[in-house]
Design a protein around this motif. Structure first.
Motif, mmCIF file in Angstrom:
data_model
loop_
_atom_site.group_PDB
_atom_site.id
_atom_site.type_symbol
_atom_site.label_atom_id
_atom_site.label_comp_id
_atom_site.label_asym_id
_atom_site.label_seq_id
_atom_site.Cartn_x
_atom_site.Cartn_y
_atom_site.Cartn_z
ATOM 1 N N GLY A 1 5.172 7.159 -0.625
ATOM 2 C CA GLY A 1 6.053 6.050 -0.325
ATOM 3 C C GLY A 1 5.218 4.791 -0.182
ATOM 4 N N VAL A 2 5.814 3.716 0.298
ATOM 5 C CA VAL A 2 5.054 2.485 0.525
ATOM 6 C C VAL A 2 5.140 2.091 1.995
ATOM 7 C CG1 VAL A 2 5.322 1.612 -1.823
ATOM 8 C CG2 VAL A 2 7.007 0.998 -0.080
ATOM 9 N N LEU A 3 4.120 1.367 2.430
ATOM 10 C CA LEU A 3 4.105 0.822 3.785
ATOM 11 C C LEU A 3 4.699 -0.576 3.720
ATOM 12 C CD1 LEU A 3 0.485 1.914 4.838
ATOM 13 C CD2 LEU A 3 2.652 3.116 5.246
ATOM 14 N N ALA A 4 5.846 -0.758 4.324
ATOM 15 C CA ALA A 4 6.537 -2.050 4.231
ATOM 16 C C ALA A 4 7.517 -2.188 5.378
ATOM 17 C CB ALA A 4 7.277 -2.170 2.899
ATOM 18 N N ALA B 1 0.840 -1.196 0.000
ATOM 19 C CA ALA B 1 0.000 0.000 0.000
ATOM 20 C C ALA B 1 0.876 1.248 0.000
ATOM 21 C CB ALA B 1 -0.909 -0.002 1.224
ATOM 22 N N PHE B 2 0.363 2.302 -0.620
ATOM 23 C CA PHE B 2 1.061 3.578 -0.578
ATOM 24 C C PHE B 2 0.877 4.237 0.786
ATOM 25 C CE2 PHE B 2 0.617 3.845 -5.404
ATOM 26 C CZ PHE B 2 1.978 3.647 -5.611
ATOM 27 N N GLY B 3 1.862 5.019 1.167
ATOM 28 C CA GLY B 3 1.804 5.804 2.392
ATOM 29 C C GLY B 3 2.531 7.118 2.174
ATOM 30 N N GLU B 4 2.880 7.744 3.282
ATOM 31 C CA GLU B 4 3.602 9.001 3.189
ATOM 32 C C GLU B 4 5.008 8.757 2.637
ATOM 33 O OE1 GLU B 4 2.416 12.044 3.829
ATOM 34 O OE2 GLU B 4 0.448 11.155 4.238
ATOM 35 N N GLY B 5 5.515 9.712 1.871
ATOM 36 C CA GLY B 5 6.872 9.584 1.363
ATOM 37 C C GLY B 5 7.068 10.364 0.085
ATOM 38 N N ASP B 6 8.293 10.323 -0.403
ATOM 39 C CA ASP B 6 8.617 11.045 -1.628
ATOM 40 C C ASP B 6 9.321 10.167 -2.657
ATOM 41 O OD1 ASP B 6 11.095 10.686 -0.496
ATOM 42 O OD2 ASP B 6 11.567 12.822 -0.282
ATOM 43 N N HIS B 7 9.329 8.823 -2.426
ATOM 44 C CA HIS B 7 9.950 7.927 -3.393
ATOM 45 C C HIS B 7 9.484 6.501 -3.137
ATOM 46 C CE1 HIS B 7 12.575 7.204 0.090
ATOM 47 N NE2 HIS B 7 12.799 6.028 -0.467
ATOM 48 N N TRP C 1 15.390 -7.110 9.587
ATOM 49 C CA TRP C 1 15.017 -6.832 8.205
ATOM 50 C C TRP C 1 14.229 -5.529 8.065
ATOM 51 C CZ3 TRP C 1 18.389 -9.596 6.305
ATOM 52 C CH2 TRP C 1 18.611 -10.901 6.702
ATOM 53 N N LYS C 2 14.022 -4.804 9.148
ATOM 54 C CA LYS C 2 13.296 -3.540 9.072
ATOM 55 C C LYS C 2 14.096 -2.545 8.232
ATOM 56 C CE LYS C 2 11.094 0.077 11.854
ATOM 57 N NZ LYS C 2 9.852 -0.029 11.080
#
Length: 400
Positions: free
Chosen positions: A267-270, A248-254, A305-306
């Motif tokens: 950004g992506v949630l991962a 899923a997309f989230g906050e971010g710039d890339h 792995w975070k």
């Protein structure tokens, strides 16, 4: 100069699969250890041979000796017993050899049964010139030095690199002294004697090895060895694996895609860097070898792995294919999203994926499609990728 050979045969060989330790498995009806021993026992410049075995393997060891020509056995000393590490095992063998006071000692892995007389000759000659010498072959793959996060720090000049083999050759008194120093300081982490010699400050030289002098480590190695002894080429079976990943997309710039940082208004949630292309390819390779999925090898519950770079996951999967003697033929991925557009970055991503997996760029395909405004990708709520990997694995008969 008197020469003794010390054959290290105390390991369990777990990577070779279930069953008895690999050094006692049969190759064309003869144990691996028997083939290794015959090479040294029949060499005219080797006066004595000593094998280091696991205490539980005495019956298997006796069976290996029974497969040898009896006229060769007179050069064979009673076995030594191994320790907790390979280093301990070698030291135990050296201590048993010391009363014989050999001038030179060759230390060899039992699981290298294709050692030949010419290589043993080169090892003895090297030991007579230098106090410590190891056989090495040129490295044909590009090698990367990485940091803890998997980022490349440097690319060594491969013309200066050598893959080290055995038999490793030493002045006997010098090697046993090095082992005793290590144990006195409780240093027991060395996996080969050349590294131990370096640690005590010896100049370790490399002499020409032999590409045929392979170490039997994985099940595929045994298949290849059988084919080689039969004078037949290796046969392969083609496997196809598929993978799918979504974030899923989230906050971010890339976003990270195909190992490339792509500018985006989200950004992506991962748990890791969320690279759906590399994640899908990783699962495709793991599927082709029937070895679980990315979560099996890199569980998201593990904090190490975070934020991890996904090129580590793909490199690991590609390494598992090669560890089984396999070849990666082709990787194909389709990216599903409205944005960002793949086109401007496609070729850079292909090059990066090829580099991670050790492939040519033409073996990597990347495509992209929208879902015509349908579903979560059509609503720009997330991004997905599906992948396929075509590989070849050595064909293993039902009897092996």
């Amino acid at each position: 100069m008197s020469v003794a050979a010390l054959i290290v045969a105390a390991g369990r060989g777990s990577r070779a699969g279930e069953g008895i330790p690999k050094q006692y498995r049969l190759l064309m009806e003869k144990p691996v250890l028997s083939r290794t021993l015959e090479a040294f026992l029949s060499h005219p410049k080797v006066q004595k041979v000593l094998v280091v075995i696991h205490p539980d393997d005495q019956d298997l060891y006796a069976q290996s000796l029974a497969a040898l020509p009896q006229e060769l056995i007179i050069r064979l000393l009673p076995p030594a017993f191994g320790g907790e590490t390979r280093q301990d095992s070698v030291r135990n063998g050296l201590e048993m050899l010391e009363p014989l006071a050999p001038d030179r000692v060759l230390v060899h892995d039992a699981a290298r049964p294709f050692v030949n007389a010419a290589l043993i000759d080169r090892a003895i000659d090297a030991a007579n010139i230098w106090q410590a010498a190891v056989p090495g072959i040129a490295v044909t793959d590009t090698v990367k030095v990485i940091d803890a996060d998997g980022k490349v720090e440097t690319t060594p000049d491969r013309s200066m690199l050598r893959a080290v083999q055995t038999p490793q050759a030493f002045d006997f008194a010098t090697l046993i002294a090095a082992h005793r120093k290590a144990v006195s300081l409780n240093v027991r982490s060395f996996t080969d004697d050349g590294a131990l010699a370096e640690w005590v400050g010896l100049a370790v030289h490399v002499f020409p090895g032999d590409a045929a002098n392979i170490k039997l480590t994985h099940p595929a190695d045994f298949t290849g060895a059988e084919q080689r002894l039969k004078g037949q080429p290796m046969t392969y079976v083609t496997r196809l694996g598929t993978g799918f990943d979504v974030h899923a997309f989230g906050e971010g710039d890339h976003v990270w895609l195909g190992g490339i940082k792509v500018p985006h208004d989200k950004g992506v949630l991962a748990h890791s860097d969320g690279d759906v292309i590399l994640h899908a390819l990783t699962d495709a390779l793991l599927g082709a070898i029937a070895d679980g999925d990315i979560g099996t090898h890199f569980p998201p519950s593990d904090p190490q792995w975070k934020g991890a770079s996904s090129d580590r996951f793909l490199a690991h999967a590609a390494g598992l294919v090669r560890a089984r003697g396999g070849k990666i033929d082709h990787l194909d991925t389709t990216l599903l999203c409205e944005k960002p557009r793949l086109g401007p970055y496609r070729e850079e991503m292909r090059r990066r994926i090829a580099e991670i997996c050790g492939l040519k760029v033409e073996q990597v395909s990347l495509k992209a499609t929208t879902t015509e405004k349908l579903g979560f990708t059509g609503r720009s709520e997330g991004i997905a990728a599906q992948a396929a990997a075509t590989i070849r694995l050595p064909e293993v008969s039902d009897e092996s």
